[in-house]
Write a protein that holds these residues in place. Structure first.
Motif, PDB file in Angstrom:
ATOM      1  N   ALA A   5       0.719  -1.015   0.002  1.00  0.00           N
ATOM      2  CA  ALA A   5      -0.071  -0.010   0.190  1.00  0.00           C
ATOM      3  C   ALA A   5       0.809   1.347   0.057  1.00  0.00           C
ATOM      4  CB  ALA A   5      -0.797  -0.060   1.282  1.00  0.00           C
ATOM      5  N   SER A   6       2.106   1.048   0.503  1.00  0.00           N
ATOM      6  CA  SER A   6       2.954   2.408   0.568  1.00  0.00           C
ATOM      7  C   SER A   6       3.847   2.422  -0.542  1.00  0.00           C
ATOM      8  CB  SER A   6       3.626   2.369   2.021  1.00  0.00           C
ATOM      9  OG  SER A   6       4.500   1.373   1.952  1.00  0.00           O
ATOM     10  N   THR A   7       3.694   1.386  -1.335  1.00  0.00           N
ATOM     11  CA  THR A   7       4.716   1.502  -2.666  1.00  0.00           C
ATOM     12  C   THR A   7       3.999   2.732  -3.412  1.00  0.00           C
ATOM     13  OG1 THR A   7       5.027  -0.619  -2.371  1.00  0.00           O
ATOM     14  CG2 THR A   7       5.818   0.564  -4.445  1.00  0.00           C
ATOM     15  N   TYR A 134      -8.429   5.125   2.722  1.00  0.00           N
ATOM     16  CA  TYR A 134      -7.269   5.229   2.117  1.00  0.00           C
ATOM     17  C   TYR A 134      -6.193   5.216   3.200  1.00  0.00           C
ATOM     18  CZ  TYR A 134      -3.120   6.992  -0.102  1.00  0.00           C
ATOM     19  OH  TYR A 134      -1.716   7.107  -0.734  1.00  0.00           O
ATOM     20  N   ARG A 135      -6.489   5.893   4.164  1.00  0.00           N
ATOM     21  CA  ARG A 135      -5.242   5.952   5.280  1.00  0.00           C
ATOM     22  C   ARG A 135      -5.258   4.417   5.946  1.00  0.00           C
ATOM     23  NH1 ARG A 135      -7.546  11.201   6.632  1.00  0.00           N
ATOM     24  NH2 ARG A 135      -8.995  10.222   8.223  1.00  0.00           N
ATOM     25  N   ARG A 136      -6.402   3.899   6.057  1.00  0.00           N
ATOM     26  CA  ARG A 136      -6.277   2.489   6.689  1.00  0.00           C
ATOM     27  C   ARG A 136      -5.610   1.313   5.606  1.00  0.00           C
ATOM     28  NH1 ARG A 136     -12.608   2.266   8.665  1.00  0.00           N
ATOM     29  NH2 ARG A 136     -12.675   3.666  10.587  1.00  0.00           N
ATOM     30  N   TRP A 137      -5.975   1.600   4.443  1.00  0.00           N
ATOM     31  CA  TRP A 137      -5.493   0.822   3.220  1.00  0.00           C
ATOM     32  C   TRP A 137      -3.944   1.144   3.479  1.00  0.00           C
ATOM     33  CZ3 TRP A 137      -3.057   2.501  -1.471  1.00  0.00           C
ATOM     34  CH2 TRP A 137      -2.650   1.573  -2.102  1.00  0.00           C
ATOM     35  N   LYS A 138      -3.503   2.130   3.497  1.00  0.00           N
ATOM     36  CA  LYS A 138      -1.858   2.581   3.685  1.00  0.00           C
ATOM     37  C   LYS A 138      -1.168   2.161   4.855  1.00  0.00           C
ATOM     38  CE  LYS A 138       1.054   6.371   2.160  1.00  0.00           C
ATOM     39  NZ  LYS A 138       1.347   7.557   1.682  1.00  0.00           N
ATOM     40  N   GLU A 139      -1.927   2.284   5.823  1.00  0.00           N
ATOM     41  CA  GLU A 139      -1.548   1.676   7.204  1.00  0.00           C
ATOM     42  C   GLU A 139      -1.504  -0.020   7.107  1.00  0.00           C
ATOM     43  OE1 GLU A 139      -4.123   3.307   9.937  1.00  0.00           O
ATOM     44  OE2 GLU A 139      -3.189   5.263   9.994  1.00  0.00           O
ATOM     45  N   GLY A 140      -2.270  -0.439   6.258  1.00  0.00           N
ATOM     46  CA  GLY A 140      -2.141  -2.045   6.139  1.00  0.00           C
ATOM     47  C   GLY A 140      -3.362  -2.526   6.880  1.00  0.00           C
ATOM     48  N   ASP A 142      -6.669  -2.248   6.610  1.00  0.00           N
ATOM     49  CA  ASP A 142      -7.993  -2.409   5.970  1.00  0.00           C
ATOM     50  C   ASP A 142      -7.737  -2.365   4.540  1.00  0.00           C
ATOM     51  OD1 ASP A 142     -10.544  -2.714   5.114  1.00  0.00           O
ATOM     52  OD2 ASP A 142     -11.479  -1.012   6.298  1.00  0.00           O
ATOM     53  N   ALA A 143      -8.205  -3.435   3.702  1.00  0.00           N
ATOM     54  CA  ALA A 143      -8.047  -3.660   2.389  1.00  0.00           C
ATOM     55  C   ALA A 143      -9.405  -3.466   1.402  1.00  0.00           C
ATOM     56  CB  ALA A 143      -7.772  -4.968   1.879  1.00  0.00           C
ATOM     57  N   GLU A 144     -10.244  -2.773   2.219  1.00  0.00           N
ATOM     58  CA  GLU A 144     -11.502  -2.302   1.357  1.00  0.00           C
ATOM     59  C   GLU A 144     -11.293  -1.050   0.321  1.00  0.00           C
ATOM     60  OE1 GLU A 144     -16.075  -0.805   2.603  1.00  0.00           O
ATOM     61  OE2 GLU A 144     -14.512  -0.623   4.026  1.00  0.00           O
ATOM     62  N   TYR A 145     -10.384  -0.195   0.682  1.00  0.00           N
ATOM     63  CA  TYR A 145     -10.140   0.910  -0.355  1.00  0.00           C
ATOM     64  C   TYR A 145      -9.483   0.066  -1.648  1.00  0.00           C
ATOM     65  CZ  TYR A 145      -7.897   5.061  -2.645  1.00  0.00           C
ATOM     66  OH  TYR A 145      -7.709   5.972  -3.360  1.00  0.00           O
ATOM     67  N   ALA A 146      -8.674  -0.845  -1.564  1.00  0.00           N
ATOM     68  CA  ALA A 146      -8.071  -1.340  -2.639  1.00  0.00           C
ATOM     69  C   ALA A 146      -9.008  -2.186  -3.485  1.00  0.00           C
ATOM     70  CB  ALA A 146      -6.731  -2.051  -2.249  1.00  0.00           C
ATOM     71  N   THR A 147      -9.999  -2.759  -2.647  1.00  0.00           N
ATOM     72  CA  THR A 147     -10.809  -3.839  -3.223  1.00  0.00           C
ATOM     73  C   THR A 147     -12.015  -2.709  -4.079  1.00  0.00           C
ATOM     74  OG1 THR A 147     -10.954  -5.183  -1.610  1.00  0.00           O
ATOM     75  CG2 THR A 147     -12.921  -5.315  -2.842  1.00  0.00           C
ATOM     76  N   ILE A 148     -12.275  -1.593  -3.524  1.00  0.00           N
ATOM     77  CA  ILE A 148     -13.247  -0.930  -4.538  1.00  0.00           C
ATOM     78  C   ILE A 148     -12.536  -0.412  -5.680  1.00  0.00           C
ATOM     79  CG2 ILE A 148     -14.465   1.353  -4.336  1.00  0.00           C
ATOM     80  CD1 ILE A 148     -14.903   0.992  -1.448  1.00  0.00           C
TER      81      ILE A 148
END
Length: 227
Positions: A5-7, A134-140, A142-148
């Motif tokens: 996520a942080s890449t 997005y912040r949760r996804w970047k922190e690793g 929660d993957a919901e942002y990436a899924t959407i």
């Protein structure tokens, strides 16, 4: 190990180049493989509307394709500093130099949009829910942002196919290579030879001789008239 996520986009480009080098010149004792699904792009339509007093006032940009992004409103309007009018608003959190000015162009707008899509601004989000995800996804966590986002990318590819658009799937395809303009000097396209130059000079000399003869005839005529 750094989370996916942080890449950043810049890191992906660098890693893509290194991956190719390692595959062409492998390190002894290692087998290199990678999943490049995260490099695949999508097809997102947008409209840019220019005011009648452009470039003194900024244009506006709206996505026609659904985009789940912290800086895109639910209706598709893009919220980005470069498209904000150059007013002094200390509560906005934006510096005056970050806002629109007449020196900006369509190129700088597009570059800023691409940068924002790669690195969202979560300090003043247009879509609060997307920003939190997005912040949760970047922190690793929660993957919901990436899924959407992945679903929107896949849906956009179907629309691209319908429109006859080929979506880039590698960094090489995504980065359009700039080719310098060809030197277009009309003189370079003409093949001069010695005969051409010789004939051209002969024509000039013939014209000069005929002109001198005409002058002599006029002088003779003038002299006969006086006698």
């Amino acid at each position: 190990m750094e989370s996916r996520a942080s890449t950043s986009a810049g890191a992906l480009r660098a890693l893509s180049v290194e991956l190719k080098n390692l595959q062409s010149q492998p390190v002894e004792g290692f087998t290199i493989d990678a999943n490049e699904d995260n490099l695949f792009g999508g097809y997102f339509k947008a409209n840019i509307r220019f005011p009648s007093n452009y470039p003194y006032s900024p244009p506006s940009m709206k996505f026609l394709t659904k985009v789940w992004h912290p800086n895109v409103y639910e209706n598709g309007d893009l919220c980005i500093s470069i498209l904000h009018a150059p007013v002094d608003d200390p509560h906005s959190g934006e510096l005056p130099c970050e806002r629109w000015n007449p020196t900006q162009s369509v190129r700088t707008i597009l570059l800023s949009v691409i940068s924002l899509l790669n690195e969202p601004n979560t300090s003043s989000p247009a879509n609060v829910d997307a920003s939190v995800m997005y912040r949760r996804w970047k922190e690793g966590s929660d993957a919901e942002y990436a899924t959407i986002v992945k679903k929107q990318v896949e849906d956009s590819k179907k629309e691209a196919e319908h429109d006859g658009i080929v979506v880039p799937e590698t960094i090489e395809e995504y980065c359009v290579k700039w080719a310098p303009p060809q030197h277009d000097d009309c003189l370079d396209s003409i093949d001069f030879d010695d005969d051409m130059m010789y004939d051209y000079n002969d024509d000039e000399e013939d014209e000069e001789e005929e002109s001198d003869d005409d002058c002599n005839e006029e002088d003779e005529d003038s002299g006969q008239g006086e006698n």
